[in-house]
Enzyme design. Structure first.
Site, PDB file in Angstrom:
ATOM      1  N   GLU A  95       0.818  -1.208   0.000  1.00  0.00           N
ATOM      2  CA  GLU A  95       0.000   0.000   0.000  1.00  0.00           C
ATOM      3  C   GLU A  95       0.851   1.258   0.000  1.00  0.00           C
ATOM      4  OE1 GLU A  95      -0.436  -2.496   2.303  1.00  0.00           O
ATOM      5  OE2 GLU A  95      -2.050  -3.427   1.166  1.00  0.00           O
ATOM      6  N   ASN A 148       0.153  -6.748  -3.154  1.00  0.00           N
ATOM      7  CA  ASN A 148      -0.748  -6.067  -4.080  1.00  0.00           C
ATOM      8  C   ASN A 148      -0.093  -4.818  -4.682  1.00  0.00           C
ATOM      9  OD1 ASN A 148      -1.340  -5.438  -1.110  1.00  0.00           O
ATOM     10  ND2 ASN A 148      -1.965  -3.576  -2.146  1.00  0.00           N
ATOM     11  N   ASP A 176      -7.184  -5.822  -3.513  1.00  0.00           N
ATOM     12  CA  ASP A 176      -6.193  -6.055  -2.467  1.00  0.00           C
ATOM     13  C   ASP A 176      -6.195  -7.527  -2.034  1.00  0.00           C
ATOM     14  OD1 ASP A 176      -4.376  -6.097  -0.385  1.00  0.00           O
ATOM     15  OD2 ASP A 176      -5.113  -4.269   0.543  1.00  0.00           O
ATOM     16  N   LYS A 179      -5.244 -14.673  -1.100  1.00  0.00           N
ATOM     17  CA  LYS A 179      -6.118 -13.947  -0.172  1.00  0.00           C
ATOM     18  C   LYS A 179      -7.570 -13.874  -0.662  1.00  0.00           C
ATOM     19  CE  LYS A 179      -6.137  -9.367   2.022  1.00  0.00           C
ATOM     20  NZ  LYS A 179      -5.468  -8.038   1.980  1.00  0.00           N
TER      21      LYS A 179
END
Lengths: 580, 119
Positions: free
Chosen positions: A202, A268, A319, A343
Site C-alpha cells: 500500500e 498487491n 487487495d 487472499k
C-alpha cells in the site's frame, strides 16, 4: 492418493534419539543439510514453515487424539509490551525455543521450563518504523549456521549468535532512498543465504524487493524487484506507474531443492484501490496487469533470476495479494505439485516444474463461500471469471472484504490423513473508490484511494471455517464452522490432531480425521500468530503465541462486538502445553 | 493546535453524504473576490481521508475499523491536530511530513464536525 512417506531417515532417527536422551546438540549443527531434512526431524521446528515442504505438520505423536484431553499448560512467557500482539512463529532447536515479540525483541528460552537464556532488543529507527502501517510487529526468524536472523521494521537485517544473543552483524538492507519500506516477515535460510521480502503493498515506491543476503556477512547477494525489475513488468504498468506501484513479498516463501528454486508470493499493487474500473487495461492509476504484483514468482536460488511466475490476480482491484500463505510441495502419481493459497479465497495448484513460464496451473478452486468479486476461477487455467471491477464511486456488499477470505497465516497438511486444513473467512464491505493523487515516486508514502465499512454477507453474520480437503482436488472431507473467523496458523500432527488457535482466545485440538473437537483451553486473548510442536528432554510440547491487534483483527469489534471491543491490543504471550 | 489559526470555512454537507469542501474566508478588499477564491485550491477532505486515513478508520471516520471510530471523539481539536501530526506510537503514523498544516486543520475541522449519531 499417494501419501507422503513418514519413514524417518537414519539421520533423522539419530537426531531424534539425541533429543530424546536430552542431549543438547551444538547450535552450529543447524547447517544446510539439517535444514533440508527438517521434515524428517520432528523434535525440532527449524524454520517458519517447519520444513521446506511447508506442511506445518509434525511426526510427533506423544500427544494424540486419545490423550489430548489431558493436555495442560506447562509454562508461559510474557514478553514486554507487544503492540498488535505477538504475531511471531516460534522456532525450536535442540530444546531451546526462540521467538520474537514486537519492536525488535528476540527471546531464547529453555523449551522444557521457559527459563530465559537470553533476550535481544534491537534499537530501531522509530520514526521510520512508525511511518509505515506495518509496525511494530514481527512474524518470525530464521535459524542457520549458528545464528538467529531477523528483519526489522526499519529495513535492516540482524544476525545474532544463537547461543548468546550477541549481534554478529547488523545491516541496513532497504534504505529510505531504496523505497522506505521495512521487514515484518520471517526470513528463510537457503544454503549460505538468508532470503527476505519487503512489505509495502500500500506504499508508493519501487520496487517491492526480495533480497538474499550472505548468511555470514549480511551483504546483499541478490535482489529481485517484484515490480519494475524487468521490461515485462514495466510494460504492464501504463504511464510508468510502476514507480509508485507498491508490491513486495511480506510473508515467507520456500525453497524447492529439486529445481533449486525459491517460491515467493508478492503483495498487491498501489494504489489500493484503482479507479480505472472496466477500462483497467488502458485507464486508471495503473493501467495494465501490473506484473509481478499479486503473483507467485519462482527465482533461481543462486542469483535471484526469475524462472517463472503466475499472476493470481491480474490488475488486482481488490487487495487480494499473493503474499499470504504457504507453498506446500507434494507429489502424487509421480508428479510434483505446489499448492498456494491466495487472499481472494482461491487455492492454486501448480506444476512444480518452473520451466513452464508462466507456471502451469493444474487446478484452482475456491475455499471462500460468499465471494462476489469474481464469479469463479477457471480450474484449468487459473484465470478469474466474471471480475467485478470497482471503478470510482460507491460499491456495496463486496465480498470478501479487504481482509480477504484467506489471511496471512498458514494452513497445515497431514500426510497421514492426506488432508489440507485451511481457515476461510467470510465477511464483506461497502467501499467508495476515489481518484487518489499519486505520491512522489520511490517515496514510500501511502497510496490509497478508497474508504470502506465492514459489513456482513447478505442474509447472515460474518463467520469463519476450518475445512479439511484433498489439497489437489479441493474435495472436502469435513468442515467446522466458527462464529469468529480464526486468524492464526494451524498445526497438524501424526497424533491425528489439528490445532486451531481461535480469534476469541480458545485454543482447540480437533480430530484430524473428523473435525470433532477433542480439547480446548481458553488462552484469554485472541491468536493471530504461529503454533508449533517440538520435544525437550524427550517430552512433546505444543507452543502457541497469543495477542490481538493486527490490522485484520481491527474489524472484529465492529463486526462482532465483544469480546473483541475490550480485547487488549498491546500485549501477548507464548504459551506452552504438555501432557502431565 | 492554535485554535485561532484556522481561517477555513467548512461546507459540512459531507455529513449528509455530499462532498465536503473548504474555502478561505473572503478577504475584505476591492479586488475580484471570486477570482481570488478560485485561485486558492480547495481541500477535498473526503478524498484526503480516503488517501491517508481509510486503512484504519472506516466509513470516512464514522465507523470503527482497524482504528477507532472518529465521530464523537472526546479529543479536543488541539489533541486531534497533534495526533494527526505526530501519530501514536505503535498504532498510527504521524502525518506532519506528508500533510501540510492547512490539510491537517481541514481534518480537524472535519473530524470534530462528525456526530457520533452519524455512525
Amino acid at each position: 492418493m499417494k501419501r507422503w512417506s513418514t519413514q524417518m531417515t537414519g539421520a533423522a532417527k539419530a537426531l531424534s534419539a539425541v533429543a530424546l536422551l536430552g542431549v543438547s546438540l551444538s547450535a552450529g549443527a543447524v547447517d544446510w543439510d539439517r535444514l533440508q531434512n527438517a521434515d524428517k526431524d520432528p523434535n525440532n521446528w527449524l524454520m517458519y514453515h517447519g520444513a521446506f515442504n511447508s506442511y506445518h505438520y509434525s511426526d510427533l505423536s506423544q500427544v494424540n487424539a486419545t490423550n489430548v484431553k489431558n493436555l495442560r499448560l506447562a509454562w508461559l512467557h510474557t514478553p514486554s509490551a507487544s503492540k498488535r500482539g505477538v504475531q511471531s512463529f516460534p522456532l525450536a532447536v535442540d530444546g531451546t525455543l526462540y521467538y520474537t515479540s514486537a519492536s525488535g525483541q528476540v527471546w531464547a528460552l529453555d523449551g522444557a521450563t521457559g527459563e530465559m537464556k537470553w533476550r535481544y532488543q534491537a534499537k530501531l529507527d522509530q520514526e521510520r518504523s512508525e511511518g509505515t502501517f506495518y509496525n511494530p510487529y514481527n512474524r518470525g526468524i530464521a535459524i542457520a549456521h549458528g545464528k538467529v536472523y531477523m528483519g526489522t521494521t526499519d529495513g535492516r537485517m540482524i544476525a545474532l549468535d544463537m547461543n548468546t544473543g550477541k549481534v554478529v552483524w547488523d545491516k541496513m538492507i532497504l534504505t529510505v532512498e531504496g523505497g522506505n519500506k521495512g521487514f515484518t516477515g520471517a526470513p528463510l535460510a537457503v544454503k549460505d543465504m538468508i532470503v527476505i521480502g519487503s512489505n509495502g503493498g500500500e506504499l508508493s515506491g519501487c520496487c517491492g524487493p526480495i533480497f538474499a543476503v550472505d548468511a555470514k556477512t549480511g551483504e546483499v547477494r541478490w535482489q529481485f524487484d517484484t515490480i519494475g525489475g524487468d521490461e515485462r513488468s514495466k510494460a504492464s504498468w501504463g504511464n510508468d506507474s510502476w514507480k509508485t506501484g507498491g508490491g513486495g513479498g511480506w510473508m515467507t516463501g520456500t525453497y524447492d531443492a529439486k529445481t533449486n528454486s525459491i517460491w515467493w508470493g508478492t503483495a498487491n499493487p498501489a494504489p489500493d484501490y484503482d479507479w480505472g474500473g472496466e477500462n483497467w487495461k488502458t485507464d486508471g492509476a495503473r493501467p495494465g496487469d501490473n506484473l509481478y504484483s499479486s503473483s507467485v514468482v519462482v527465482l533461481n536460488a543462486d542469483n535471484g533470476e526469475l524462472k517463472s511466475w503466475f499472476q493470481e490476480m491480474p490488475h488486482d482491484a481488490w487487495d487480494f495479494d499473493s503474499a499470504v500463505g504457504e507453498f506446500m510441495i507434494m507429489e502424487r502419481g509421480g508428479k510434483r505439485y505446489v499448492m498456494h493459497p491466495n487472499k481472494g479465497g482461491i487455492i492454486f495448484v501448480y506444476d512444480a516444474d518452473p520451466s513452464h513460464a508462466p507456471l502451469k496451473v493444474e487446478n484452482a478452486y475456491m475455499i471462500g463461500k460468499t465471494f462476489n468479486y469474481i464469479k469463479g476461477v477457471d480450474a484449468k487455467t487459473g484465470q478469474l471469471i466474471g471480475r467485478r471491477e470497482l471503478p470510482e464511486g460507491k460499491h456495496t456488499n463486496v465480498c470478501p472484504a479487504i481482509d480477504g477470505a484467506i489471511s496471512w497465516n498458514t494452513g497445515a497438511y497431514n500426510p497421514n490423513t492426506g488432508l489440507l486444513y485451511k481457515v476461510g473467512q467470510e465477511w464483506c464491505f461497502d467501499i467508495e473508490v476515489v481518484k487518489a493523487d499519486p505520491p512522489p515516486a520511490f517515496s514510500g508514502q501511502t497510496y490509497f484511494g478508497a474508504s470502506w465499512t465492514s459489513t456482513h454477507p447478505e442474509g447472515r453474520k460474518s463467520f469463519g471455517h476450518v475445512s479439511a480437503r484433498d489439497p489437489l482436488t479441493g474435495k472436502v472431507k469435513w468442515e467446522k464452522e466458527y462464529k469468529y473467523p480464526p486468524l492464526a496458523s494451524l498445526l497438524s500432527t501424526k497424533g491425528n490432531l489439528v490445532f486451531v488457535p481461535g480469534a476469541d482466545g480458545r485454543f482447540e485440538a480437533l480430530d484430524a480425521r473428523t473435525g470433532a473437537k477433542l480439547w480446548e483451553h481458553n488462552n484469554g486473548i485472541g491468536h493471530h500468530g504461529g503454533v508449533i510442536t517440538y520435544t525437550a528432554k524427550g517430552k512433546q510440547y505444543v507452543a502457541v503465541v497469543t495477542g490481538w491487534g493486527s490490522h485484520v483483527s481491527g474489524n472484529y469489534c465492529p463486526l462482532f462486538g465483544e469480546p473483541f471491543c475490550s480485547m487488549p491490543t498491546d500485549n501477548g504471550q507464548l504459551l506452552v502445553f504438555a501432557l502431565p | 493546535m492554535n485554535t485561532a489559526a484556522p481561517m477555513l470555512r467548512w461546507c459540512v454537507a459531507a455529513l449528509a453524504g455530499a462532498m465536503l469542501c473548504a474555502g478561505p474566508v473572503r478577504a475584505a478588499d476591492d479586488s475580484a473576490p471570486a477570482a481570488a477564491d478560485a485561485a486558492k485550491p480547495k481541500i477535498d477532505v473526503r478524498k484526503l481521508f480516503a488517501m491517508n486515513c481509510s486503512w484504519c478508520h472506516d466509513g470516512y471516520g464514522m465507523h470503527a475499523g482497524k482504528g477507532p471510530k472518529l465521530a464523537g471523539t472526546s479529543m479536543t481539536a488541539s489533541q486531534v491536530y497533534q495526533r494527526i501530526a505526530k501519530g501514536k506510537s505503535g498504532a498510527m503514523p504521524g502525518y506532519e511530513k506528508t500533510l501540510n498544516p492547512e490539510q491537517i486543520e481541514a481534518f480537524v475541522e472535519y473530524i470534530k464536525g462528525l456526530k457520533e449519531s452519524d455512525g
